[in-house]
Design a protein around this motif. Structure first.
Motif, PDB file in Angstrom:
ATOM      1  N   TRP A 220       0.842  -1.206   0.000  1.00  0.00           N
ATOM      2  CA  TRP A 220       0.000   0.000   0.000  1.00  0.00           C
ATOM      3  C   TRP A 220       0.870   1.247   0.000  1.00  0.00           C
ATOM      4  N   ARG A 221       1.883   1.255   0.868  1.00  0.00           N
ATOM      5  CA  ARG A 221       2.755   2.426   1.049  1.00  0.00           C
ATOM      6  C   ARG A 221       3.523   2.768  -0.230  1.00  0.00           C
ATOM      7  N   ASN A 222       3.941   1.742  -0.961  1.00  0.00           N
ATOM      8  CA  ASN A 222       4.720   1.962  -2.183  1.00  0.00           C
ATOM      9  C   ASN A 222       3.861   2.092  -3.439  1.00  0.00           C
ATOM     10  N   HIS A 223       2.554   1.952  -3.299  1.00  0.00           N
ATOM     11  CA  HIS A 223       1.656   2.098  -4.446  1.00  0.00           C
ATOM     12  C   HIS A 223       1.791   3.532  -4.987  1.00  0.00           C
ATOM     13  N   PRO A 224       1.822   3.704  -6.316  1.00  0.00           N
ATOM     14  CA  PRO A 224       2.018   5.046  -6.892  1.00  0.00           C
ATOM     15  C   PRO A 224       1.015   6.095  -6.417  1.00  0.00           C
ATOM     16  N   GLU A 225      -0.220   5.705  -6.164  1.00  0.00           N
ATOM     17  CA  GLU A 225      -1.231   6.665  -5.697  1.00  0.00           C
ATOM     18  C   GLU A 225      -0.972   7.122  -4.264  1.00  0.00           C
ATOM     19  N   THR A 226      -0.237   6.333  -3.496  1.00  0.00           N
ATOM     20  CA  THR A 226       0.119   6.693  -2.126  1.00  0.00           C
ATOM     21  C   THR A 226       1.482   7.370  -2.094  1.00  0.00           C
ATOM     22  N   SER A 227       2.456   6.745  -2.721  1.00  0.00           N
ATOM     23  CA  SER A 227       3.843   7.208  -2.593  1.00  0.00           C
ATOM     24  C   SER A 227       4.084   8.581  -3.216  1.00  0.00           C
ATOM     25  N   LYS A 228       3.230   8.989  -4.148  1.00  0.00           N
ATOM     26  CA  LYS A 228       3.435  10.309  -4.753  1.00  0.00           C
ATOM     27  C   LYS A 228       3.248  11.445  -3.745  1.00  0.00           C
ATOM     28  N   PHE A 229       2.625  11.148  -2.604  1.00  0.00           N
ATOM     29  CA  PHE A 229       2.436  12.158  -1.565  1.00  0.00           C
ATOM     30  C   PHE A 229       3.341  11.920  -0.352  1.00  0.00           C
ATOM     31  N   MET A 230       4.342  11.073  -0.504  1.00  0.00           N
ATOM     32  CA  MET A 230       5.271  10.774   0.585  1.00  0.00           C
ATOM     33  C   MET A 230       6.624  11.437   0.313  1.00  0.00           C
ATOM     34  N   ILE A 231       7.334  11.757   1.370  1.00  0.00           N
ATOM     35  CA  ILE A 231       8.672  12.340   1.217  1.00  0.00           C
ATOM     36  C   ILE A 231       9.610  11.332   0.570  1.00  0.00           C
ATOM     37  N   ASN A 232       9.612  10.093   1.069  1.00  0.00           N
ATOM     38  CA  ASN A 232      10.387   9.011   0.459  1.00  0.00           C
ATOM     39  C   ASN A 232       9.449   8.213  -0.422  1.00  0.00           C
ATOM     40  N   GLU A 233       9.681   8.274  -1.722  1.00  0.00           N
ATOM     41  CA  GLU A 233       8.710   7.685  -2.637  1.00  0.00           C
ATOM     42  C   GLU A 233       8.649   6.164  -2.565  1.00  0.00           C
ATOM     43  N   LYS A 234       9.780   5.500  -2.352  1.00  0.00           N
ATOM     44  CA  LYS A 234       9.779   4.043  -2.297  1.00  0.00           C
ATOM     45  C   LYS A 234      10.576   3.586  -1.090  1.00  0.00           C
ATOM     46  N   ILE A 235      10.055   2.580  -0.419  1.00  0.00           N
ATOM     47  CA  ILE A 235      10.734   1.992   0.739  1.00  0.00           C
ATOM     48  C   ILE A 235      10.981   0.514   0.426  1.00  0.00           C
ATOM     49  N   GLU A 236      12.181   0.053   0.715  1.00  0.00           N
ATOM     50  CA  GLU A 236      12.546  -1.349   0.487  1.00  0.00           C
ATOM     51  C   GLU A 236      12.069  -2.209   1.660  1.00  0.00           C
ATOM     52  N   LEU A 237      11.926  -3.498   1.423  1.00  0.00           N
ATOM     53  CA  LEU A 237      11.407  -4.429   2.430  1.00  0.00           C
ATOM     54  C   LEU A 237      12.231  -4.389   3.716  1.00  0.00           C
ATOM     55  N   ASN A 238      13.560  -4.495   3.610  1.00  0.00           N
ATOM     56  CA  ASN A 238      14.384  -4.500   4.829  1.00  0.00           C
ATOM     57  C   ASN A 238      14.217  -3.214   5.623  1.00  0.00           C
ATOM     58  N   GLU A 239      14.151  -2.084   4.940  1.00  0.00           N
ATOM     59  CA  GLU A 239      13.951  -0.798   5.609  1.00  0.00           C
ATOM     60  C   GLU A 239      12.610  -0.783   6.341  1.00  0.00           C
ATOM     61  N   HIS A 240      11.575  -1.304   5.688  1.00  0.00           N
ATOM     62  CA  HIS A 240      10.230  -1.375   6.262  1.00  0.00           C
ATOM     63  C   HIS A 240      10.215  -2.257   7.517  1.00  0.00           C
ATOM     64  N   LEU A 241      10.798  -3.441   7.421  1.00  0.00           N
ATOM     65  CA  LEU A 241      10.815  -4.375   8.551  1.00  0.00           C
ATOM     66  C   LEU A 241      11.649  -3.827   9.714  1.00  0.00           C
ATOM     67  N   ASN A 242      12.769  -3.197   9.409  1.00  0.00           N
ATOM     68  CA  ASN A 242      13.603  -2.595  10.464  1.00  0.00           C
ATOM     69  C   ASN A 242      12.861  -1.457  11.161  1.00  0.00           C
ATOM     70  N   PHE A 243      12.137  -0.661  10.377  1.00  0.00           N
ATOM     71  CA  PHE A 243      11.365   0.436  10.960  1.00  0.00           C
ATOM     72  C   PHE A 243      10.309  -0.109  11.922  1.00  0.00           C
ATOM     73  N   ILE A 244       9.557  -1.106  11.494  1.00  0.00           N
ATOM     74  CA  ILE A 244       8.521  -1.687  12.360  1.00  0.00           C
ATOM     75  C   ILE A 244       9.149  -2.234  13.635  1.00  0.00           C
ATOM     76  N   ASN A 245      10.280  -2.902  13.509  1.00  0.00           N
ATOM     77  CA  ASN A 245      10.966  -3.436  14.683  1.00  0.00           C
ATOM     78  C   ASN A 245      11.402  -2.319  15.633  1.00  0.00           C
ATOM     79  N   SER A 246      11.811  -1.180  15.083  1.00  0.00           N
ATOM     80  CA  SER A 246      12.269  -0.057  15.918  1.00  0.00           C
ATOM     81  C   SER A 246      11.125   0.550  16.736  1.00  0.00           C
ATOM     82  N   LEU A 247       9.894   0.342  16.314  1.00  0.00           N
ATOM     83  CA  LEU A 247       8.744   0.905  17.027  1.00  0.00           C
ATOM     84  C   LEU A 247       8.548   0.264  18.409  1.00  0.00           C
ATOM     85  N   LYS A 248       9.111  -0.917  18.597  1.00  0.00           N
ATOM     86  CA  LYS A 248       8.951  -1.614  19.876  1.00  0.00           C
ATOM     87  C   LYS A 248       9.558  -0.830  21.042  1.00  0.00           C
TER      88      LYS A 248
END
Length: 145
Positions: free
Chosen positions: A18-46
């Protein structure tokens, strides 16, 4: 609502899609996020007490960042296959922010060309308070809603 830290792997992948979908990402500061970056971010929320991210059913994501005792920056994005879910996501943000976190103010930043989002925020009584570098800063004060 389900906290990102409690998501299963399939849900994490779905949200990244969803986050990387073109209709969403065009309004994000970082247009594309890689899987490892995404998983590391979620882990950091703990261990991060100033950020909370939630999956809202199958319709989208809401989040609170820079959380203090009085305010937080908020944001949302929807499942690109869903329509007319912005109000439900906004209701979840307002309820959680004011009733669970007991905040006095919600702040958001939106690109000037994201008219659909701006109209949604205005519908919920967010007020424009500043504009800088194509971003509009808006806020909702609990006592004024």
């Amino acid at each position: 609502m389900k906290e990102f830290t409690k998501l299963n792997y399939e849900e994490k992948l779905m949200i990244l899609k969803w986050r990387n979908h073109p209709e969403t990402s065009k309004f994000m500061i970082n247009e594309k996020i890689e899987l490892n970056e995404h998983l590391n971010f979620i882990n950091s929320l703990k261990t991060n007490k100033t950020k909370k991210y939630f999956l809202v059913d199958d319709i989208g994501v809401i989040y609170f960042i820079n959380i203090t005792d009085e305010k937080a920056d908020i944001g949302l994005y929807k499942n690109p296959s869903k329509q007319k879910v912005g109000s439900k996501l906004m209701n979840e943000i307002i309820n959680y922010g004011f009733n669970k976190l007991n905040l006095k103010k919600l702040i958001l930043y939106v690109y000037e060309n994201n008219l659909k989002a701006i109209n949604l925020y205005k519908k919920f009584n967010f007020k424009e308070i500043d504009t800088k570098d194509n971003l509009i800063k808006m806020e909702l004060i609990n006592e004024n809603r």
